[in-house]
Design an enzyme around this catalytic site. Structure first.
Site, PDB file in Angstrom:
ATOM      1  N   ASP A  41       3.546  15.695  -4.521  1.00 33.56           N
ATOM      2  CA  ASP A  41       2.374  15.106  -5.183  1.00 33.56           C
ATOM      3  C   ASP A  41       1.970  15.939  -6.356  1.00 33.56           C
ATOM      4  OD1 ASP A  41       0.339  13.947  -6.280  1.00 33.56           O
ATOM      5  OD2 ASP A  41      -0.694  13.626  -4.471  1.00 33.56           O
TER       6      ASP A  41
ATOM      7  N   HIS B 122      -7.677   6.019  -1.819  1.00 29.53           N
ATOM      8  CA  HIS B 122      -7.658   6.592  -0.249  1.00 29.53           C
ATOM      9  C   HIS B 122      -8.878   6.107   0.382  1.00 29.53           C
ATOM     10  CE1 HIS B 122      -4.218   9.528  -1.555  1.00 29.53           C
ATOM     11  NE2 HIS B 122      -3.665   8.525  -0.537  1.00 29.53           N
TER      12      HIS B 122
ATOM     13  N   SER C  44       0.537  14.762   7.462  1.00 27.47           N
ATOM     14  CA  SER C  44       0.249  15.321   6.308  1.00 27.47           C
ATOM     15  C   SER C  44      -0.049  16.822   6.571  1.00 27.47           C
ATOM     16  CB  SER C  44      -1.399  14.967   6.012  1.00 27.47           C
ATOM     17  OG  SER C  44      -2.013  15.290   6.966  1.00 27.47           O
TER      18      SER C  44
ATOM     19  N   GLU D 155      -8.801  12.456   0.340  1.00 26.62           N
ATOM     20  CA  GLU D 155      -7.636  12.389   1.455  1.00 26.62           C
ATOM     21  C   GLU D 155      -7.480  13.834   1.731  1.00 26.62           C
ATOM     22  OE1 GLU D 155      -4.340   9.686   3.101  1.00 26.62           O
ATOM     23  OE2 GLU D 155      -3.638  10.904   1.598  1.00 26.62           O
TER      24      GLU D 155
ATOM     25  N   HIS E 152       0.098   3.537  -1.819  1.00 28.30           N
ATOM     26  CA  HIS E 152      -0.712   4.549  -1.215  1.00 28.30           C
ATOM     27  C   HIS E 152      -2.125   3.970  -1.378  1.00 28.30           C
ATOM     28  CE1 HIS E 152       1.424   8.552  -0.594  1.00 28.30           C
ATOM     29  NE2 HIS E 152       2.094   7.851  -1.327  1.00 28.30           N
ATOM     30  N   GLY E 153      -3.094   4.307  -0.388  1.00 22.47           N
ATOM     31  CA  GLY E 153      -4.560   3.855  -0.289  1.00 22.47           C
ATOM     32  C   GLY E 153      -4.521   2.338  -0.151  1.00 22.47           C
ATOM     33  N   GLY E 154      -3.636   2.008   1.129  1.00 20.70           N
ATOM     34  CA  GLY E 154      -3.652   0.611   1.256  1.00 20.70           C
ATOM     35  C   GLY E 154      -4.647   0.013   2.239  1.00 20.70           C
ATOM     36  N   SER E 155      -5.308   1.063   2.896  1.00 15.06           N
ATOM     37  CA  SER E 155      -6.328   0.614   3.822  1.00 15.06           C
ATOM     38  C   SER E 155      -7.508  -0.330   3.166  1.00 15.06           C
ATOM     39  CB  SER E 155      -6.991   2.153   4.636  1.00 15.06           C
ATOM     40  OG  SER E 155      -6.076   2.428   5.546  1.00 15.06           O
TER      41      SER E 155
ATOM     42  N   GLU F  29       4.995  11.138  -6.563  1.00 12.75           N
ATOM     43  CA  GLU F  29       3.885  10.314  -7.289  1.00 12.75           C
ATOM     44  C   GLU F  29       3.398  10.679  -8.430  1.00 12.75           C
ATOM     45  OE1 GLU F  29       0.487   9.854  -4.512  1.00 12.75           O
ATOM     46  OE2 GLU F  29      -1.287   9.801  -6.160  1.00 12.75           O
TER      47      GLU F  29
HETATM   48 ZN   LIG Z   1      -1.530   8.894  -0.313  1.00 13.20          ZN
END
Ligand SMILES: [Zn+2]
Length: 358
Positions: free
Chosen positions: A143, A225, A61, A181, A264-267, A173
């Site tokens: 993004d 996120h 990042s 995030e 994205h934001g899979g946690s 995105e």
């Molecule tokens: Zn992301």
């Protein structure tokens, strides 16, 4: 046939990235993209990929890249983020081959205000390309989801032209990933923006595919996120199937899944949600929050368990003159974090079907 029949170990180009993603989409698995912030975390992720015999995505990042170069550096013009991204790329390029796995080297979210960081990385890609005939990175993410759709697509198209010449993959995105995030706070946005429409996805596909084939879309389907208690936003990975169907019909229906999609934001998502997303053409899933926690866990547990050996350089529960060097050496305690991170990356690989793929 496995991935190593298609590409070689080491960092991949944009074209090679496409071949790997095509293989993943066809065989219904996805590759986790793990955020790395140091050589320690990068090595641990590569170790996990080697152990489960799988390709892997390492990403930095903007903040993670700055950290890679050192928190003590000034970053007011994105100079530390550029330097750190380049340093991370060179480190990963150098060691990836030794681990024997194909690596997609990627940079994470770049919002409009961070474009100088993006420009700096592309300059480095260009210089590397001139010398070696391949880009420094495999892939970068733009993004512009906070801007209007028109500006988002136009900016992506402009950059994608430059990137295509350098054989670099673009991830873009559309729609908004909720949560917070790396300093971007989307916890309060309107719910409708958290779900992308199929028409918008197709418009992007139509524009970018005229420039080149090496791109993916991170479409919002209620993603958030970070890990939160269940809130008012619900994950709808089945929407991704509608995007594929819509695009397929527009294109004449020959390919049922023409899009490369990113999660994205899979946690914190359920195994079932992940499965649905992957069956709908998700080839990359970002994992950051869960692996951050995993990296801490090993170090935390070690310090807790060995606290009597960590308070002074000499003297521990076994005797007042016993040395503690073998406990406070960073190769001992940082290694414990690497071990727990490796376990978590293997779990992500297994959740996504990304094991025994070489
Ligand atoms: Zn992301």
């Amino acid at each position: 046939m496995g991935i190593l029949d298609i590409v070689k170990p080491g960092v991949l180009t944009g074209d090679e990235t496409r071949k790997v993603f095509e293989y993943a989409r066809k065989n219904q698995f996805a590759i986790p993209a793990i955020n790395v912030t140091s050589s320690s975390t990068a090595n641990a992720v590569l170790e996990a990929a080697r152990d489960v015999k799988a390709p892997i995505i390492l990403q930095v990042s903007q903040g993670g890249a700055a950290y890679f170069a050192g928190k003590g550096l000034n970053n007011d013009q994105q100079q530390a983020s550029i330097t750190g991204a380049v340093a991370a790329a060179h480190h990963i390029r150098t060691v990836a081959k030794a681990y024997g796995v194909p690596v997609i080297l990627h940079s994470d979210h770049c919002a409009k205000k961070l474009l100088p960081w993006f420009d700096g990385m592309l300059d480095a890609d260009e210089a590397y390309f001139k010398e070696h005939g391949v880009p420094l990175f495999s892939s970068h993410m733009l993004d512009l989801s906070e801007e209007s759709k028109e500006e988002n697509i136009e900016t992506c198209a402009k950059y994608f032209k430059r990137m295509s010449k350098l054989n670099i993959w673009l991830e873009m995105e559309i729609g908004i990933t909720g949560g917070e995030e790396d300093g971007v706070d989307n916890t309060g946005v309107d719910n409708s923006r958290l779900y992308t429409q199929p028409e918008d996805i197709y418009e992007i596909f139509d524009t970018l595919s005229k420039i080149g084939p090496n791109f993916s879309i991170a479409a919002a389907f209620g993603n958030v996120h970070g890990v939160y208690k269940p809130g008012n936003v619900k994950l709808h990975p089945e929407l991704l199937g509608k995007h594929q169907t819509f695009a397929a019909e527009k294109l004449g229906g020959k390919d049922p899944k023409p899009l490369f999609l990113v999660f994205h934001g899979g946690s914190g998502s359920t195994k079932e949600e992940i499965k649905t997303a992957v069956s709908n053409g998700v080839v990359k899933m970002n994992v950051d929050t869960d692996t951050q926690f995993a990296y801490l866990a090993g170090i935390r547990d070690f310090v807790e368990k060995k606290i009597g050996y960590l308070k002074t350089q000499v003297g521990n529960p076994e005797g007042a003159d016993k040395p503690n060097k073998k406990y406070y050496d960073p190769r001992v305690w940082v290694r414990e974090g690497e071990k727990t991170l490796t376990v978590r990356v293997k779990e992500a690989c297994s959740d996504l079907g990304n094991t025994d793929r070489l």
